[in-house]
Design a protein around this motif. Structure first.
Motif, PDB file in Angstrom:
ATOM      1  N   LEU A  34      33.445  31.941 -25.752  1.00 19.15           N
ATOM      2  CA  LEU A  34      34.617  31.092 -25.829  1.00 19.15           C
ATOM      3  C   LEU A  34      35.652  31.183 -24.762  1.00 19.15           C
ATOM      4  CD1 LEU A  34      35.362  30.852 -29.704  1.00 19.15           C
ATOM      5  CD2 LEU A  34      34.126  29.119 -28.498  1.00 19.15           C
ATOM      6  N   ASN A  35      35.829  32.396 -24.208  1.00 18.31           N
ATOM      7  CA  ASN A  35      36.903  32.957 -23.311  1.00 18.31           C
ATOM      8  C   ASN A  35      36.238  33.850 -22.318  1.00 18.31           C
ATOM      9  OD1 ASN A  35      39.222  33.249 -22.218  1.00 18.31           O
ATOM     10  ND2 ASN A  35      40.154  34.547 -23.642  1.00 18.31           N
ATOM     11  N   PRO A  36      35.245  33.457 -21.572  1.00 16.26           N
ATOM     12  CA  PRO A  36      34.437  34.142 -20.659  1.00 16.26           C
ATOM     13  C   PRO A  36      35.303  35.154 -19.668  1.00 16.26           C
ATOM     14  CG  PRO A  36      34.038  31.895 -20.117  1.00 16.26           C
ATOM     15  CD  PRO A  36      34.668  32.016 -21.442  1.00 16.26           C
ATOM     16  N   LEU A  37      36.432  34.438 -19.360  1.00 16.31           N
ATOM     17  CA  LEU A  37      37.264  35.208 -18.221  1.00 16.31           C
ATOM     18  C   LEU A  37      38.323  36.100 -18.788  1.00 16.31           C
ATOM     19  CD1 LEU A  37      38.368  32.027 -16.188  1.00 16.31           C
ATOM     20  CD2 LEU A  37      36.466  33.716 -15.807  1.00 16.31           C
ATOM     21  N   GLY A  38      38.067  36.257 -20.267  1.00  8.11           N
ATOM     22  CA  GLY A  38      38.936  37.085 -21.016  1.00  8.11           C
ATOM     23  C   GLY A  38      40.725  37.153 -20.828  1.00  8.11           C
ATOM     24  N   LEU A  42      49.323  37.069 -23.586  1.00  8.64           N
ATOM     25  CA  LEU A  42      50.265  38.042 -23.851  1.00  8.64           C
ATOM     26  C   LEU A  42      50.223  39.119 -22.655  1.00  8.64           C
ATOM     27  CD1 LEU A  42      49.693  39.614 -27.508  1.00  8.64           C
ATOM     28  CD2 LEU A  42      51.955  38.640 -26.482  1.00  8.64           C
ATOM     29  N   ARG A  43      49.343  39.139 -21.834  1.00  8.62           N
ATOM     30  CA  ARG A  43      49.421  40.007 -20.624  1.00  8.62           C
ATOM     31  C   ARG A  43      50.572  39.664 -19.961  1.00  8.62           C
ATOM     32  NH1 ARG A  43      45.813  43.515 -18.471  1.00  8.62           N
ATOM     33  NH2 ARG A  43      44.095  43.002 -20.050  1.00  8.62           N
ATOM     34  N   THR A  68      37.469  38.984 -33.217  1.00  2.90           N
ATOM     35  CA  THR A  68      36.923  37.443 -33.318  1.00  2.90           C
ATOM     36  C   THR A  68      37.689  36.653 -32.012  1.00  2.90           C
ATOM     37  OG1 THR A  68      38.293  36.827 -35.123  1.00  2.90           O
ATOM     38  CG2 THR A  68      35.962  37.644 -35.356  1.00  2.90           C
ATOM     39  N   MET A  69      38.912  37.085 -31.635  1.00  2.00           N
ATOM     40  CA  MET A  69      39.477  36.138 -30.904  1.00  2.00           C
ATOM     41  C   MET A  69      39.509  36.751 -29.338  1.00  2.00           C
ATOM     42  SD  MET A  69      43.140  35.457 -33.173  1.00  2.00           S
ATOM     43  CE  MET A  69      43.542  34.436 -31.867  1.00  2.00           C
ATOM     44  N   PHE A  70      39.468  38.186 -29.007  1.00  5.49           N
ATOM     45  CA  PHE A  70      39.556  38.593 -27.718  1.00  5.49           C
ATOM     46  C   PHE A  70      38.747  39.687 -27.357  1.00  5.49           C
ATOM     47  CE2 PHE A  70      44.116  37.764 -29.039  1.00  5.49           C
ATOM     48  CZ  PHE A  70      44.433  36.671 -28.303  1.00  5.49           C
ATOM     49  N   GLN A  71      38.149  39.582 -26.161  1.00  2.30           N
ATOM     50  CA  GLN A  71      37.239  40.474 -25.530  1.00  2.30           C
ATOM     51  C   GLN A  71      37.955  41.848 -25.691  1.00  2.30           C
ATOM     52  OE1 GLN A  71      35.627  39.718 -21.455  1.00  2.30           O
ATOM     53  NE2 GLN A  71      35.521  37.606 -22.160  1.00  2.30           N
TER      54      GLN A  71
END
Length: 347
Positions: A128-132, A136-137, A189-192
């Protein structure tokens, strides 16, 4: 107990430690608690242990403190949560018209939230978020000077979970980076997973939410105030799949804390109160600040960072902290107000 009353009585300083739970946007409740505690000049924060949102609050507070003490710490926390709420305005996860009409702060009927929830059960964050990407960063980069954080007068302990071993790692002041904070808040389940020193890490709540032991072993404070976000008990019947899943998550994230508190209660009973390591456990005093209202908002509300909701949570945190100080302020430095021995009877 108001700041004016405290100033008039010129109370002797009390060293305290803070243990801050994680819980997404519900961390704004912790902000309110901290904002109120920082108004009391006689409370001297020795150490802070935090996980996820608790770790963010801890790092922002400590960094702000280096710029000008309690006042700057309060300003830094306010600026951080302002940035969080501002960023949420551009998130696809928004309350639906029905939620708004019913006055609910959950996202349960939000089409974007429902779609995301379903996709996260079938697809990973790498799909879903291949670029990670993680908003928040950028917020952390604006909110925290990590070089100054190393000079903070209070000791910080941030927990993250190793993906490989399943064990927790505690990061201290000099080790804390944006990646460490993001790892501590990394829901699988949300972030790499976040790579640190060649190791992948997830949310620290799986092994310590928050971790208490370093506060006992590595600080001089004998009073630990636990700021709780995740409800320990629920009296309502759970019928829907979402309610059941939410309760399972609450139990999972509370379990490490409950086990550690039971261990501390047992060690306090058998520890030597004379000197050395045993004395630290025997003399530890525990306190808790929490709100039953947080249980009313539902799990999906932890992803809702609307400015009005954040402000509501903050004020609830201030109210609960003020109530705690009024009822137990005189107990700080003298006796525990949270009975850990009750936990031993549950084993």
């Amino acid at each position: 107990m108001t700041p004016e009353t405290t100033n008039e009585t010129a109370r002797e300083p009390v060293l305290i430690d803070l243990a801050l739970q994680g819980g997404g946007s519900h961390g704004a409740f912790t902000w309110g608690v901290l904002d109120r505690l920082l108004e009391e000049p006689w409370l001297k924060i020795e150490g802070i242990s935090g996980t996820s949102a608790g770790a963010m609050n801890a790092a922002v507070l400590a960094c702000g403190w280096t710029n000008g003490g309690a006042t700057s710490a309060r300003e830094a926390l306010a600026a951080y949560w302002e940035r969080v709420s501002r960023a949420s305005a551009f998130s696809p996860l928004q309350r639906s018209p029905l939620d708004r009409l019913m006055g609910r702060w959950t996202l349960d009927t939000s089409p974007a939230y429902i779609a995301f929830d379903l996709m996260s059960r079938m697809l990973s964050p790498y799909d879903l978020n291949p670029l990670g990407l993680n908003p928040l960063r950028a917020i952390l980069a604006e909110s925290i000077d990590f070089d100054r954080l190393k000079q903070a007068p209070m000791k910080l302990f941030v927990t993250a979970t190793s993906v490989r071993t399943g064990r927790g790692r505690i990061f201290r002041n000099g080790e804390i980076t944006p990646d460490v904070l993001l790892a501590s808040a990394c829901l699988p389940t949300m972030f790499q997973a976040i790579e640190i020193d060649g190791e992948l890490y997830w949310d620290g709540g799986y092994v310590g939410n928050p971790t208490i032991t370093p506060l006992v072993r590595e600080t001089d404070g004998q009073d630990t105030i636990l700021v709780q976000i995740n409800p320990r008990e629920r009296t309502d019947q759970l019928r829907s799949a979402a309610e059941i899943l939410n309760r399972l998550n609450e139990i999972s994230f509370n379990s490490p804390l409950m086990k550690e508190l039971r261990m501390i209660a047992l060690l306090r009973q058998v520890a030597d109160a004379g000197s050395g390591e045993g004395a630290r456990w025997a003399r530890m005093r525990t306190h808790s600040i929490k709100s039953d209202r947080l249980a009313e908002y539902g799990a999906s509300s932890k992803l809702n960072a609307e400015k009005r909701f954040i402000a509501l949570l903050k004020e609830e945190g201030r109210r609960c902290a003020d109530e705690f100080l009024s009822r137990h302020g005189d107990d700080l430095g003298r006796r525990s107000t949270a009975d850990l021995d009750v936990l031993l009877a549950e084993c």
